[in-house]
Design a protein around this motif. Structure first.
Motif, PDB file in Angstrom:
ATOM      1  N   TYR B   6     -56.041  27.136   7.219  1.00 23.51           N
ATOM      2  CA  TYR B   6     -56.366  27.037   8.644  1.00 23.51           C
ATOM      3  C   TYR B   6     -56.035  25.623   9.115  1.00 23.51           C
ATOM      4  N   PHE B   7     -55.491  25.506  10.326  1.00 19.17           N
ATOM      5  CA  PHE B   7     -55.064  24.198  10.816  1.00 19.17           C
ATOM      6  C   PHE B   7     -55.641  23.854  12.178  1.00 19.17           C
ATOM      7  N   SER B   8     -55.617  22.546  12.449  1.00 19.59           N
ATOM      8  CA  SER B   8     -55.903  21.989  13.774  1.00 19.59           C
ATOM      9  C   SER B   8     -57.304  22.387  14.260  1.00 19.59           C
ATOM     10  N   SER B   9     -57.409  22.750  15.532  1.00 22.08           N
ATOM     11  CA  SER B   9     -58.739  23.032  16.108  1.00 22.08           C
ATOM     12  C   SER B   9     -59.417  24.214  15.409  1.00 22.08           C
ATOM     13  N   ARG B  11     -59.181  24.988  12.137  1.00 19.78           N
ATOM     14  CA  ARG B  11     -59.747  24.444  10.903  1.00 19.78           C
ATOM     15  C   ARG B  11     -61.112  23.804  11.192  1.00 19.78           C
ATOM     16  N   GLY B  76     -50.968  31.313   6.806  1.00 21.18           N
ATOM     17  CA  GLY B  76     -51.435  30.205   7.647  1.00 21.18           C
ATOM     18  C   GLY B  76     -51.861  30.724   9.005  1.00 21.18           C
ATOM     19  N   PHE B  78     -53.102  29.238  12.875  1.00 20.54           N
ATOM     20  CA  PHE B  78     -53.231  28.013  13.657  1.00 20.54           C
ATOM     21  C   PHE B  78     -53.017  28.277  15.150  1.00 20.54           C
ATOM     22  N   PRO B  80     -51.290  27.331  19.003  1.00 16.87           N
ATOM     23  CA  PRO B  80     -49.941  26.914  19.412  1.00 16.87           C
ATOM     24  C   PRO B  80     -49.700  25.441  19.081  1.00 16.87           C
TER      25      PRO B  80
END
Lengths: 157, 84
Positions: B6-9, B11, B76, B78, B80
Protein backbone atom coordinates in the motif's frame (compact mmCIF):
# COMPACT_ATOMS: atom_id res chain seq x y z
CA UNK A 1 20.31 5.22 -25.25
CA UNK A 2 18.41 5.99 -22.09
CA UNK A 3 19.57 6.96 -18.63
CA UNK A 4 16.91 6.67 -15.91
CA UNK A 5 17.87 7.46 -12.32
CA UNK A 6 16.23 8.15 -8.97
CA UNK A 7 18.09 10.35 -6.49
CA UNK A 8 17.81 10.35 -2.69
CA UNK A 9 19.79 13.63 -2.60
CA UNK A 10 19.70 16.71 -4.82
CA UNK A 11 21.28 16.47 -8.28
CA UNK A 12 22.70 18.93 -10.81
CA UNK A 13 20.69 18.82 -14.07
CA UNK A 14 23.36 20.87 -15.89
CA UNK A 15 25.91 18.04 -15.66
CA UNK A 16 23.58 15.59 -17.43
CA UNK A 17 22.54 18.15 -20.05
CA UNK A 18 26.16 18.96 -20.87
CA UNK A 19 26.90 15.22 -21.17
CA UNK A 20 24.14 14.94 -23.78
CA UNK A 21 25.53 17.98 -25.61
CA UNK A 22 28.97 16.48 -26.09
CA UNK A 23 28.07 12.82 -26.57
CA UNK A 24 26.66 12.37 -30.04
CA UNK A 25 27.68 14.63 -32.94
CA UNK A 26 24.79 13.41 -35.14
CA UNK A 27 22.31 15.14 -32.82
CA UNK A 28 21.46 18.74 -33.65
CA UNK A 29 18.94 19.39 -30.89
CA UNK A 30 18.74 18.92 -27.14
CA UNK A 31 15.56 19.82 -25.29
CA UNK A 32 15.37 19.60 -21.52
CA UNK A 33 12.68 20.15 -18.93
CA UNK A 34 13.55 20.76 -15.28
CA UNK A 35 10.74 20.72 -12.73
CA UNK A 36 11.62 22.46 -9.47
CA UNK A 37 9.95 22.64 -6.08
CA UNK A 38 7.83 25.73 -5.43
CA UNK A 39 7.56 27.26 -1.95
CA UNK A 40 3.86 28.02 -2.40
CA UNK A 41 0.90 25.87 -3.48
CA UNK A 42 -2.82 26.65 -3.37
CA UNK A 43 -2.01 29.82 -1.43
CA UNK A 44 -0.11 28.01 1.33
CA UNK A 45 3.55 28.28 2.19
CA UNK A 46 5.32 24.96 1.59
CA UNK A 47 8.55 24.47 3.54
CA UNK A 48 9.52 21.06 2.14
CA UNK A 49 8.17 18.09 0.22
CA UNK A 50 8.36 14.33 0.72
CA UNK A 51 8.38 12.24 -2.43
CA UNK A 52 7.27 8.64 -2.08
CA UNK A 53 7.65 6.05 -4.85
CA UNK A 54 7.11 2.35 -5.54
CA UNK A 55 10.65 0.92 -5.72
CA UNK A 56 11.00 -1.25 -8.82
CA UNK A 57 7.72 -0.28 -10.41
CA UNK A 58 8.68 3.39 -10.67
CA UNK A 59 11.85 2.57 -12.63
CA UNK A 60 9.96 0.11 -14.86
CA UNK A 61 7.22 2.59 -15.66
CA UNK A 62 9.79 5.28 -16.57
CA UNK A 63 11.58 2.80 -18.87
CA UNK A 64 8.25 2.02 -20.53
CA UNK A 65 7.47 5.72 -21.12
CA UNK A 66 10.95 6.31 -22.58
CA UNK A 67 10.59 3.20 -24.82
CA UNK A 68 7.31 4.58 -26.16
CA UNK A 69 8.95 7.93 -26.93
CA UNK A 70 11.86 6.22 -28.69
CA UNK A 71 9.44 4.26 -30.88
CA UNK A 72 7.47 7.38 -31.71
CA UNK A 73 10.33 9.77 -32.54
CA UNK A 74 13.88 9.48 -33.83
CA UNK A 75 15.91 10.19 -30.69
CA UNK A 76 19.50 10.00 -29.59
CA UNK A 77 19.88 10.04 -25.81
CA UNK A 78 17.03 10.26 -23.33
CA UNK A 79 17.67 11.04 -19.65
CA UNK A 80 15.02 10.99 -16.94
CA UNK A 81 16.17 11.91 -13.42
CA UNK A 82 13.71 12.15 -10.52
CA UNK A 83 14.09 12.95 -6.84
CA UNK A 84 12.68 10.85 -4.03
CA UNK A 85 12.78 11.57 -0.29
CA UNK A 86 12.86 15.01 1.33
CA UNK A 87 13.04 17.96 -1.11
CA UNK A 88 13.63 21.65 -0.36
CA UNK A 89 12.10 24.62 -2.22
CA UNK A 90 14.11 25.49 -5.33
CA UNK A 91 15.57 21.99 -5.66
CA UNK A 92 15.10 20.14 -8.95
CA UNK A 93 12.44 17.42 -8.73
CA UNK A 94 12.67 16.08 -12.25
CA UNK A 95 14.87 16.37 -15.32
CA UNK A 96 13.82 15.15 -18.76
CA UNK A 97 16.49 15.67 -21.42
CA UNK A 98 16.20 14.44 -24.99
CA UNK A 99 18.56 14.67 -27.96
CA UNK A 100 17.47 14.28 -31.56
CA UNK A 101 18.79 15.21 -35.01
CA UNK A 102 16.18 18.02 -35.22
CA UNK A 103 14.37 20.26 -32.75
CA UNK A 104 10.76 19.28 -33.61
CA UNK A 105 11.18 15.71 -32.46
CA UNK A 106 13.19 16.71 -29.39
CA UNK A 107 10.50 19.20 -28.24
CA UNK A 108 7.66 16.73 -28.75
CA UNK A 109 9.43 13.77 -27.13
CA UNK A 110 10.42 15.82 -24.07
CA UNK A 111 6.85 17.02 -23.53
CA UNK A 112 5.43 13.52 -24.12
CA UNK A 113 7.75 12.03 -21.49
CA UNK A 114 6.96 14.60 -18.77
CA UNK A 115 3.21 14.41 -19.51
CA UNK A 116 3.18 10.62 -19.10
CA UNK A 117 5.54 10.68 -16.12
CA UNK A 118 3.08 12.95 -14.32
CA UNK A 119 0.11 10.64 -14.93
CA UNK A 120 1.61 7.11 -15.08
CA UNK A 121 4.76 6.86 -12.95
CA UNK A 122 4.11 5.89 -9.31
CA UNK A 123 5.35 8.94 -7.40
CA UNK A 124 3.38 10.74 -4.69
CA UNK A 125 4.12 14.20 -3.29
CA UNK A 126 3.41 15.22 0.27
CA UNK A 127 3.79 18.88 1.22
CA UNK A 128 5.14 20.04 4.55
CA UNK A 129 3.15 23.14 5.58
CA UNK A 130 3.47 25.39 8.62
CA UNK A 131 0.48 23.66 10.24
CA UNK A 132 0.98 20.05 9.16
CA UNK A 133 1.39 17.93 6.05
CA UNK A 134 -0.87 17.20 3.08
CA UNK A 135 -0.80 14.86 0.09
CA UNK A 136 -0.86 16.51 -3.33
CA UNK A 137 -3.84 15.46 -5.45
CA UNK A 138 -3.64 14.62 -9.13
CA UNK A 139 -4.54 17.47 -11.49
CA UNK A 140 -7.14 17.25 -14.21
CA UNK A 141 -4.91 19.42 -16.42
CA UNK A 142 -2.16 16.76 -16.20
CA UNK A 143 -4.60 14.04 -17.29
CA UNK A 144 -5.72 16.19 -20.23
CA UNK A 145 -2.12 16.87 -21.24
CA UNK A 146 -1.36 13.12 -21.40
CA UNK A 147 -4.65 12.31 -23.15
CA UNK A 148 -3.71 14.75 -25.94
CA UNK A 149 -0.86 12.40 -27.02
CA UNK A 150 -3.19 9.40 -27.13
CA UNK A 151 -5.82 11.30 -29.18
CA UNK A 152 -3.10 12.68 -31.44
CA UNK A 153 -1.70 9.18 -32.08
CA UNK A 154 -5.13 7.79 -32.97
CA UNK A 155 -5.88 10.58 -35.44
CA UNK A 156 -2.50 9.98 -37.17
CA UNK A 157 -2.98 6.25 -37.65
CA UNK B 1 0.44 -16.51 -0.78
CA UNK B 2 0.37 -13.04 -2.36
CA UNK B 3 2.12 -9.89 -1.23
CA UNK B 4 0.11 -6.66 -1.07
CA UNK B 5 1.78 -3.24 -0.88
CA UNK B 6 0.00 0.00 0.00
CA UNK B 7 1.34 3.45 -0.88
CA UNK B 8 0.96 7.15 -0.13
CA UNK B 9 -2.19 8.36 1.65
CA UNK B 10 -3.70 4.83 1.60
CA UNK B 11 -0.65 3.38 3.38
CA UNK B 12 -1.14 6.05 6.07
CA UNK B 13 -4.92 5.62 6.34
CA UNK B 14 -4.59 1.83 6.67
CA UNK B 15 -1.45 2.06 8.84
CA UNK B 16 -0.11 -0.81 6.72
CA UNK B 17 2.86 -0.78 4.35
CA UNK B 18 2.56 -4.35 3.16
CA UNK B 19 1.18 -7.76 4.10
CA UNK B 20 1.09 -11.32 2.86
CA UNK B 21 -2.17 -13.21 2.59
CA UNK B 22 -3.28 -16.62 1.37
CA UNK B 23 -5.52 -16.42 -1.69
CA UNK B 24 -8.83 -18.01 -0.68
CA UNK B 25 -9.15 -19.27 -4.27
CA UNK B 26 -6.52 -20.37 -6.84
CA UNK B 27 -6.95 -17.07 -8.63
CA UNK B 28 -9.21 -14.05 -8.25
CA UNK B 29 -9.78 -10.67 -9.82
CA UNK B 30 -8.54 -7.37 -8.44
CA UNK B 31 -12.13 -6.28 -7.80
CA UNK B 32 -12.80 -9.45 -5.76
CA UNK B 33 -9.67 -8.83 -3.68
CA UNK B 34 -10.76 -5.22 -3.11
CA UNK B 35 -14.14 -6.50 -1.97
CA UNK B 36 -12.42 -8.83 0.56
CA UNK B 37 -10.26 -5.95 1.86
CA UNK B 38 -13.32 -3.68 2.15
CA UNK B 39 -14.96 -6.29 4.40
CA UNK B 40 -12.32 -5.52 7.05
CA UNK B 41 -14.36 -2.33 7.73
CA UNK B 42 -13.27 1.14 8.86
CA UNK B 43 -10.67 2.74 6.57
CA UNK B 44 -10.44 -0.46 4.52
CA UNK B 45 -14.05 0.01 3.58
CA UNK B 46 -13.57 3.73 2.88
CA UNK B 47 -10.78 3.00 0.41
CA UNK B 48 -11.81 -0.29 -1.17
CA UNK B 49 -15.60 -0.01 -1.34
CA UNK B 50 -15.53 2.45 -4.22
CA UNK B 51 -15.53 5.77 -2.35
CA UNK B 52 -11.97 6.69 -3.34
CA UNK B 53 -10.04 6.29 -6.61
CA UNK B 54 -7.80 3.22 -6.28
CA UNK B 55 -5.11 2.29 -8.79
CA UNK B 56 -4.01 -1.36 -8.78
CA UNK B 57 -0.84 -3.02 -10.03
CA UNK B 58 -0.03 -6.71 -10.47
CA UNK B 59 3.71 -7.47 -10.50
CA UNK B 60 4.42 -3.75 -10.92
CA UNK B 61 2.17 -3.19 -13.97
CA UNK B 62 -0.99 -1.05 -13.71
CA UNK B 63 -4.06 -3.24 -14.32
CA UNK B 64 -7.84 -2.94 -14.52
CA UNK B 65 -10.27 -4.22 -11.89
CA UNK B 66 -10.99 -7.39 -13.89
CA UNK B 67 -7.31 -8.45 -14.05
CA UNK B 68 -6.56 -11.91 -12.57
CA UNK B 69 -4.33 -12.37 -9.53
CA UNK B 70 -2.40 -15.65 -9.22
CA UNK B 71 -0.50 -17.18 -6.33
CA UNK B 72 2.88 -15.49 -5.59
CA UNK B 73 1.87 -12.26 -7.36
CA UNK B 74 2.85 -8.85 -5.94
CA UNK B 75 -0.14 -6.51 -5.75
CA UNK B 76 0.09 -2.74 -5.27
CA UNK B 77 -2.76 -0.42 -4.28
CA UNK B 78 -2.39 3.35 -4.35
CA UNK B 79 -4.11 6.69 -5.10
CA UNK B 80 -3.62 8.56 -8.41
CA UNK B 81 0.01 9.56 -8.90
CA UNK B 82 1.43 13.09 -8.44
CA UNK B 83 5.11 13.07 -9.48
CA UNK B 84 7.09 15.34 -11.77
Amino acid sequence: MSNIKLFEQTFDPAIEISRLTGDNKAMGAIVSFIGTMRDINEGDEVSAMRLEHYPGMTEKSLEKIVDEAQQRWQLGDVSVFHRVGLINPGDPIVLVAVSSPHRGEAFEACEFIIDFLKTRAPFWKKEVLTNGERWVNERDSDQLAAQRWIDNNQSNS
Amino acid sequence: MIKILYFSSYREMLDCENEEIELPEDSMTISKLMQLLAERGDQWQVIFAGQLPVLAAINQEIVNADAIINNHDEIGFFPPVSGG
